[in-house]
Design an enzyme around this catalytic site. Structure first.
Site, mmCIF file in Angstrom:
data_model
loop_
_atom_site.group_PDB
_atom_site.id
_atom_site.type_symbol
_atom_site.label_atom_id
_atom_site.label_comp_id
_atom_site.label_asym_id
_atom_site.label_seq_id
_atom_site.Cartn_x
_atom_site.Cartn_y
_atom_site.Cartn_z
ATOM 1 N N CYS A 52 0.820 -1.213 0.000
ATOM 2 C CA CYS A 52 0.000 0.000 0.000
ATOM 3 C C CYS A 52 0.853 1.262 0.000
ATOM 4 N N CYS A 57 -1.636 1.829 -2.915
ATOM 5 C CA CYS A 57 -2.563 2.935 -2.671
ATOM 6 C C CYS A 57 -1.894 4.319 -2.664
ATOM 7 N N LYS A 60 -0.022 5.432 -5.911
ATOM 8 C CA LYS A 60 -1.095 5.471 -6.931
ATOM 9 C C LYS A 60 -1.978 6.705 -6.741
ATOM 10 N N TYR A 192 -9.341 -3.203 -11.141
ATOM 11 C CA TYR A 192 -8.964 -1.977 -10.428
ATOM 12 C C TYR A 192 -7.713 -1.320 -11.010
ATOM 13 N N GLU A 196 -7.328 2.157 -13.104
ATOM 14 C CA GLU A 196 -6.697 3.303 -12.436
ATOM 15 C C GLU A 196 -5.480 3.804 -13.213
ATOM 16 N N HIS A 455 -26.402 22.240 -1.008
ATOM 17 C CA HIS A 455 -26.488 22.745 -2.381
ATOM 18 C C HIS A 455 -25.460 23.829 -2.613
ATOM 19 N N GLU A 460 -25.634 16.025 -3.088
ATOM 20 C CA GLU A 460 -27.060 16.264 -2.812
ATOM 21 C C GLU A 460 -27.946 15.403 -3.709
HETATM 22 C C1 LIG Z 1 -1.250 -0.736 -7.524
HETATM 23 C C2 LIG Z 1 -2.098 -1.020 -6.297
HETATM 24 C C3 LIG Z 1 -2.971 -0.064 -5.851
HETATM 25 C C4 LIG Z 1 -3.759 -0.314 -4.734
HETATM 26 N N1 LIG Z 1 -4.605 0.657 -4.312
HETATM 27 C C5 LIG Z 1 -5.381 0.453 -3.230
HETATM 28 C C6 LIG Z 1 -6.238 1.483 -2.753
HETATM 29 O O1 LIG Z 1 -6.308 2.573 -3.323
HETATM 30 N N2 LIG Z 1 -6.986 1.218 -1.653
HETATM 31 C C7 LIG Z 1 -6.925 0.017 -1.005
HETATM 32 O O2 LIG Z 1 -7.618 -0.164 -0.004
HETATM 33 N N3 LIG Z 1 -6.116 -0.987 -1.436
HETATM 34 C C8 LIG Z 1 -5.347 -0.781 -2.529
HETATM 35 N N4 LIG Z 1 -4.496 -1.771 -2.956
HETATM 36 C C9 LIG Z 1 -4.482 -3.062 -2.230
HETATM 37 C C10 LIG Z 1 -3.630 -2.941 -0.955
HETATM 38 O O3 LIG Z 1 -2.349 -2.432 -1.288
HETATM 39 C C11 LIG Z 1 -3.488 -4.314 -0.304
HETATM 40 O O4 LIG Z 1 -4.773 -4.865 -0.098
HETATM 41 C C12 LIG Z 1 -2.778 -4.221 1.042
HETATM 42 O O5 LIG Z 1 -1.501 -3.671 0.891
HETATM 43 C C13 LIG Z 1 -2.679 -5.611 1.690
HETATM 44 O O6 LIG Z 1 -1.991 -5.529 2.900
HETATM 45 P P1 LIG Z 1 -1.206 -6.792 3.464
HETATM 46 O O7 LIG Z 1 -0.732 -6.401 4.817
HETATM 47 O O8 LIG Z 1 -2.012 -8.000 3.310
HETATM 48 O O9 LIG Z 1 0.039 -6.990 2.487
HETATM 49 P P2 LIG Z 1 1.229 -5.977 1.974
HETATM 50 O O10 LIG Z 1 0.836 -4.585 2.233
HETATM 51 O O11 LIG Z 1 1.481 -6.415 0.618
HETATM 52 O O12 LIG Z 1 2.408 -6.333 2.961
HETATM 53 C C14 LIG Z 1 3.044 -7.570 2.954
HETATM 54 C C15 LIG Z 1 4.471 -7.409 3.420
HETATM 55 O O13 LIG Z 1 5.003 -8.698 3.730
HETATM 56 C C16 LIG Z 1 6.356 -8.724 3.373
HETATM 57 N N5 LIG Z 1 6.761 -10.114 3.221
HETATM 58 C C17 LIG Z 1 6.475 -10.966 2.201
HETATM 59 N N6 LIG Z 1 7.032 -12.176 2.439
HETATM 60 C C18 LIG Z 1 7.670 -12.084 3.634
HETATM 61 C C19 LIG Z 1 8.418 -12.993 4.423
HETATM 62 N N7 LIG Z 1 8.622 -14.245 4.042
HETATM 63 N N8 LIG Z 1 8.923 -12.544 5.594
HETATM 64 C C20 LIG Z 1 8.718 -11.269 6.015
HETATM 65 N N9 LIG Z 1 8.018 -10.384 5.308
HETATM 66 C C21 LIG Z 1 7.492 -10.781 4.134
HETATM 67 C C22 LIG Z 1 6.409 -7.897 2.097
HETATM 68 O O14 LIG Z 1 7.731 -7.390 1.886
HETATM 69 C C23 LIG Z 1 5.384 -6.801 2.368
HETATM 70 O O15 LIG Z 1 5.997 -5.639 2.867
HETATM 71 C C24 LIG Z 1 -3.678 -1.559 -4.064
HETATM 72 C C25 LIG Z 1 -2.778 -2.531 -4.512
HETATM 73 C C26 LIG Z 1 -1.991 -2.268 -5.615
HETATM 74 C C27 LIG Z 1 -1.023 -3.319 -6.091
HETATM 75 N N1 LIG Z 2 -8.636 1.484 -5.374
HETATM 76 C C1 LIG Z 2 -8.447 0.332 -4.742
HETATM 77 O O1 LIG Z 2 -8.965 0.094 -3.667
HETATM 78 C C2 LIG Z 2 -7.561 -0.706 -5.372
HETATM 79 C C3 LIG Z 2 -6.715 -0.365 -6.398
HETATM 80 C C4 LIG Z 2 -5.916 -1.349 -6.938
HETATM 81 C C5 LIG Z 2 -5.966 -2.645 -6.453
HETATM 82 N N2 LIG Z 2 -6.818 -2.938 -5.447
HETATM 83 C C6 LIG Z 2 -6.920 -4.316 -4.922
HETATM 84 O O2 LIG Z 2 -5.942 -5.124 -5.506
HETATM 85 C C7 LIG Z 2 -6.547 -6.232 -6.169
HETATM 86 C C8 LIG Z 2 -5.753 -6.579 -7.381
HETATM 87 O O3 LIG Z 2 -5.980 -5.639 -8.426
HETATM 88 P P1 LIG Z 2 -5.911 -6.089 -9.943
HETATM 89 O O4 LIG Z 2 -6.369 -4.967 -10.791
HETATM 90 O O5 LIG Z 2 -4.583 -6.716 -10.193
HETATM 91 O O6 LIG Z 2 -6.925 -7.299 -9.952
HETATM 92 P P2 LIG Z 2 -8.449 -7.403 -10.416
HETATM 93 O O7 LIG Z 2 -8.871 -8.731 -10.004
HETATM 94 O O8 LIG Z 2 -9.242 -6.214 -10.010
HETATM 95 O O9 LIG Z 2 -8.345 -7.344 -12.015
HETATM 96 C C9 LIG Z 2 -7.624 -8.277 -12.748
HETATM 97 C C10 LIG Z 2 -8.008 -8.129 -14.211
HETATM 98 O O10 LIG Z 2 -7.117 -8.911 -15.004
HETATM 99 C C11 LIG Z 2 -7.874 -9.698 -15.898
HETATM 100 N N3 LIG Z 2 -7.073 -10.874 -16.206
HETATM 101 C C12 LIG Z 2 -6.695 -11.858 -15.373
HETATM 102 N N4 LIG Z 2 -5.925 -12.744 -16.028
HETATM 103 C C13 LIG Z 2 -5.820 -12.307 -17.299
HETATM 104 C C14 LIG Z 2 -5.162 -12.785 -18.444
HETATM 105 N N5 LIG Z 2 -4.460 -13.912 -18.433
HETATM 106 N N6 LIG Z 2 -5.258 -12.074 -19.586
HETATM 107 C C15 LIG Z 2 -5.979 -10.918 -19.622
HETATM 108 N N7 LIG Z 2 -6.613 -10.414 -18.568
HETATM 109 C C16 LIG Z 2 -6.537 -11.105 -17.414
HETATM 110 C C17 LIG Z 2 -9.177 -9.974 -15.187
HETATM 111 O O11 LIG Z 2 -10.183 -10.332 -16.103
HETATM 112 C C18 LIG Z 2 -9.411 -8.607 -14.524
HETATM 113 O O12 LIG Z 2 -9.993 -7.707 -15.430
HETATM 114 C C19 LIG Z 2 -7.966 -5.775 -6.454
HETATM 115 O O13 LIG Z 2 -8.853 -6.862 -6.549
HETATM 116 C C20 LIG Z 2 -8.273 -4.897 -5.285
HETATM 117 O O14 LIG Z 2 -8.785 -5.676 -4.240
HETATM 118 C C21 LIG Z 2 -7.610 -1.996 -4.900
#
Ligand SMILES: Cc1cc2nc3c(=O)[nH]c(=O)nc-3n(C[C@H](O)[C@H](O)[C@H](O)COP(=O)(O)OP(=O)(O)OC[C@H]3O[C@@H](n4cnc5c(N)ncnc54)[C@H](O)[C@@H]3O)c2cc1C
Ligand SMILES: NC(=O)c1ccc[n+]([C@@H]2O[C@H](COP(=O)([O-])OP(=O)(O)OC[C@H]3O[C@@H](n4cnc5c(N)ncnc54)[C@H](O)[C@@H]3O)[C@@H](O)[C@H]2O)c1
Length: 466
Positions: A52, A57, A60, A192, A196, A455, A460
C-alpha cells in the site's frame, strides 16, 4: 557456520507475538498487540508499509492527484485563466511523492520504537510448530524467534499471464519506477489497477489502449456504472479493446512492443505494455508445510472467520488470505484479531459485508453494498427498486465538457431499505464514506429524503433521488 555462531543463532528470542510482514495488516496487528502489552517482533525485509505505502494505494493516489490537477489545468484555459502551466515534469512530482512516502516510513519507525516492537529487517521462514501453539520463525541470518502466537501478513505480488513474451511487459510495481509518461502504452486487464493506471496515464499525456479479456470493465461492479466509466474513458481518448485476450508479446525491430491477441489480431507498437492481470499471495518459501498451515487452490492461506489457520496459534490476515484485498480490510482484521488475542475482546471476526471501495478512475467510482444484479438474485425482482440520476457536475458543465456522473441507489422491500449505492463522478471517492455508514446502519429511502440537501454539490443528488 561455526559452532559458537550457530549456538548464538539458536538462542531463541522469546516474544508473545511474531508478525511476518510489515505491510498494512502486519503493522496494524503489531501496533494493536503492543498496545495491549504484548512483546512483539515484526519481520519485514523491505520497506515498511508493504504494498500500500510503497507500490500501491499511496503512490497510486499521488499519481491520481497529479492527473486530476492536470485535468483542472486543462480546464483552466477554457475558463479564462491565462498562462496555464503545461505538462507534468515527472521527476519533480516523483520527488514530492517519494518525500511523502519517506515521511510515512519515518513515522512507522518512530511508532515501532515508541511501542517497543522489535523490527527485524529480514524475511521470515516458519521452522517448527509448538505443541501449545505458535512456533519458531527463522530470520535470513539464522536467528530464531519463538512465540505462542504468529501472524502471517505477507501480502501478494502482481501476476503476468502465462504467454510468450510476458517478461517484456511491466506490472504495477514497475509503473512506480517510470520517470515519464510513455508515449503509447497498452494496459492489459480490466480490473482496479488497469482502470486506475489507464486513467492516470491518459490524463498525463500517454496514448492509452486497454486490452480487456472480458466484455466490460470492472467485472463485479454495477454494469451501468462501469459502462458509463467506459464511455468517459473513450471521451478522454482511451482506446478500449473488449473481448480481447492477449496471446503473445514481442519486440519490434525498433525496440518497441507489439501484442498479439487470441484471434490473431495485432496491436501496437507500444512503448510500454503493462499487465494488470491480478495478484497472487506471497507464500513461497514461508515454510507453511513445516507447520501445517493449509492453503487453497489459489495459494491463499485458509483461515476461519476469526483468521485462525489450520495450525494452532498461527493466524493470517490481508492479501495472503482469500478475503477482500483492500488495505482497510487487512488493517481492521488485524486489529480485531489482536484485540481478541491480547485485549480480551470476545469476537475476533470482521464483518466483511458492505465494505465500501473506490476505484480511483477519472472520474472516481465508489461502491458499497449490493449491485442491482446481486440485489435481484438475493431478494427477487419484485422487491428491488432502483433509483438513478445522470448529470454533468458543475465544473464540467462550465467548461462544456463531456464527462458525466451517474449515481445509482438500490433499495429493497416495501420500506425501500438501501442495500447498494454506486457512484461515478466528481468527488465520489470522498462522498461514499458517510453514506457507507448510513447503509451499514440500515437506512431507508425515506431517511435520505428526510435529510436536507447541501447545495450546490454532487452529493445532494443522493438525498434527492426519486
Ligand atoms: C497498484 C495497487 C494499488 C492499490 N490501491 C489500493 C487502494 O487505493 N486502496 C486500497 O484499499 N487498497 C489498494 N491496494 C491493495 C492494498 O495495497 C493491499 O490490499 C494491502 O496492501 C494488503 O496488505 P497486506 O498487509 O495483506 O500486504 P502488503 O501490504 O502487501 O504487505 C506484505 C508485506 O510482507 C512482506 N513479506 C512478504 N514475504 C515475507 C516474508 N517471508 N517474511 C517477512 N516479510 C514478508 C512484504 O515485503 C510486504 O511488505 C492496491 C494494490 C496495488 C497493487
Ligand atoms: N482502489 C483500490 O482500492 C484498489 C486499487 C488497486 C488494487 N486494489 C486491490 O488489488 C486487487 C488486485 O488488483 P488487480 O487490478 O490486479 O486485480 P483485479 O482482479 O481487479 O483485475 C484483474 C483483471 O485482469 C484480468 N485478467 C486476469 N488474467 C488475465 C489474463 N491472463 N489475460 C488478460 N486479462 C486477465 C481480469 O479479467 C481482470 O480484469 C484488487 O482486486 C483490489 O482488491 C484496490
Amino acid at each position: 557456520m561455526s559452532e559458537s555462531t550457530e549456538s548464538a543463532a539458536c538462542a531463541a528470542g522469546e516474544f508473545d507475538l511474531i508478525v511476518i510482514g510489515g505491510g498494512s495488516g502486519g503493522l496494524a496487528g503489531a501496533f494493536r498487540a503492543a498496545e495491549h502489552g504484548a512483546r512483539v517482533a515484526l519481520l519485514e525485509p523491505s520497506a515498511l508499509g508493504g504494498t500500500c505505502v510503497n507500490v500501491g494505494c499511496v503512490p497510486k493516489k499521488a499519481m491520481w492527484l497529479a492527473a486530476e490537477v492536470g485535468r483542472m489545468i486543462g480546464m483552466a484555459e477554457t475558463l479564462g485563466f491565462q498562462g496555464a502551466p503545461g505538462r507534468l515534469d515527472w521527476p519533480t512530482f516523483i520527488a514530492h511523492r517519494e518525500r511523502y512516502i519517506h515521511n510515512i516510513h519515518q513515522s512507522y519507525r518512530r511508532r515501532l520504537d515508541a511501542a517497543g516492537i522489535v523490527h527485524m529487517p529480514s524475511r521470515a521462514r516458519l521452522l517448527a510448530r509448538a505443541a501449545a501453539g505458535g512456533g519458531t520463525v527463522e530470520c535470513d541470518n539464522g536467528l530464531r524467534l519463538q512465540a505462542p502466537r504468529i501472524l502471517i501478513a505477507t501480502g501478494g505480488h502482481a501476476l503476468r499471464p502465462d504467454i510468450p513474451g510476458a517478461p517484456l511487459g511491466a506490472v504495477s510495481d514497475d509503473f512506480f519506477h517510470w520517470t515519464a509518461a510513455p508515449q503509447r502504452v497498452a494496459i492489459v486487464g480490466g480490473g482496479y489497477i488497469a482502470v486506475e493506471l489507464a486513467g492516470v496515464l491518459q490524463q498525463l499525456g500517454s496514448h492509452v489502449e486497454m486490452l480487456v479479456r472480458g466484455e466490460r470493465l470492472l467485472h463485479g461492479f454495477d454494469a451501468s456504472i462501469a459502462g458509463q466509466l467506459a464511455e468517459d474513458y473513450c471521451q478522454a481518448g482511451v482506446r478500449l479493446h473488449l473481448d480481447c485476450p492477449v496471446a503473445a508479446l514481442e519486440r519490434t525491430g525498433e525496440g518497441r512492443l507489439r501484442v498479439r491477441d487470441a484471434a490473431g489480431g495485432e496491436h501496437g507498437p507500444y512503448d510500454q505494455v503493462l499487465f494488470a492481470t491480478g495478484r497472487a499471495p506471497n507464500t513461497a518459501g514461508l515454510g507453511l508445510d513445516a507447520v501445517g498451515v493449509d492453503i487453497d487452490d489459489g495459494g491463499h492461506i485458509r483461515v476461519d472467520a476469526g483468521h485462525a489457520t489450520s495450525a494452532p496459534g498461527i493466524h493470517a490476515v490481508g492479501d495472503v488470505t482469500a478475503g477482500i484485498a483492500l488495505t482497510p480490510v487487512a488493517i481492521a482484521a488485524a486489529r480485531r484479531l489482536m484485540s481478541h488475542l491480547f485485549g480480551g475482546a470476545a469476537d475476533p471476526s470482521l464483518d466483511q459485508t458492505d465494505v465500501p471501495t473506490v476505484v480511483f478512475s477519472h472520474p472516481p467510482l465508489g461502491t458499497v453494498g449490493l449491485t442491482e444484479v446481486q440485489a435481484r438474485e438475493r431478494h427477487g425482482d419484485a422487491a428491488v427498486h432502483v433509483y438513478r440520476t445522470g448529470f454533468r457536475p458543475m465544473l464540467e458543465a462550465l467548461v462544456d465538457g463531456p464527462q458525466r456522473s451517474l449515481f445509482k441507489l438500490v433499495c429493497v422491500g416495501e420500506e425501500r431499505r438501501v442495500v447498494g449505492l454506486h457512484l461515478l463522478g466528481e468527488a465520489a471517492d470522498e462522498i461514499l464514506q458517510g453514506f457507507a455508514v448510513a447503509l451499514k446502519k440500515g437506512i431507508t429511502l425515506q431517511d435520505l429524503h428526510d435529510t436536507v440537501a447541501i447545495h450546490p454539490t454532487s452529493a445532494e443528488e443522493i438525498v434527492l433521488l426519486r
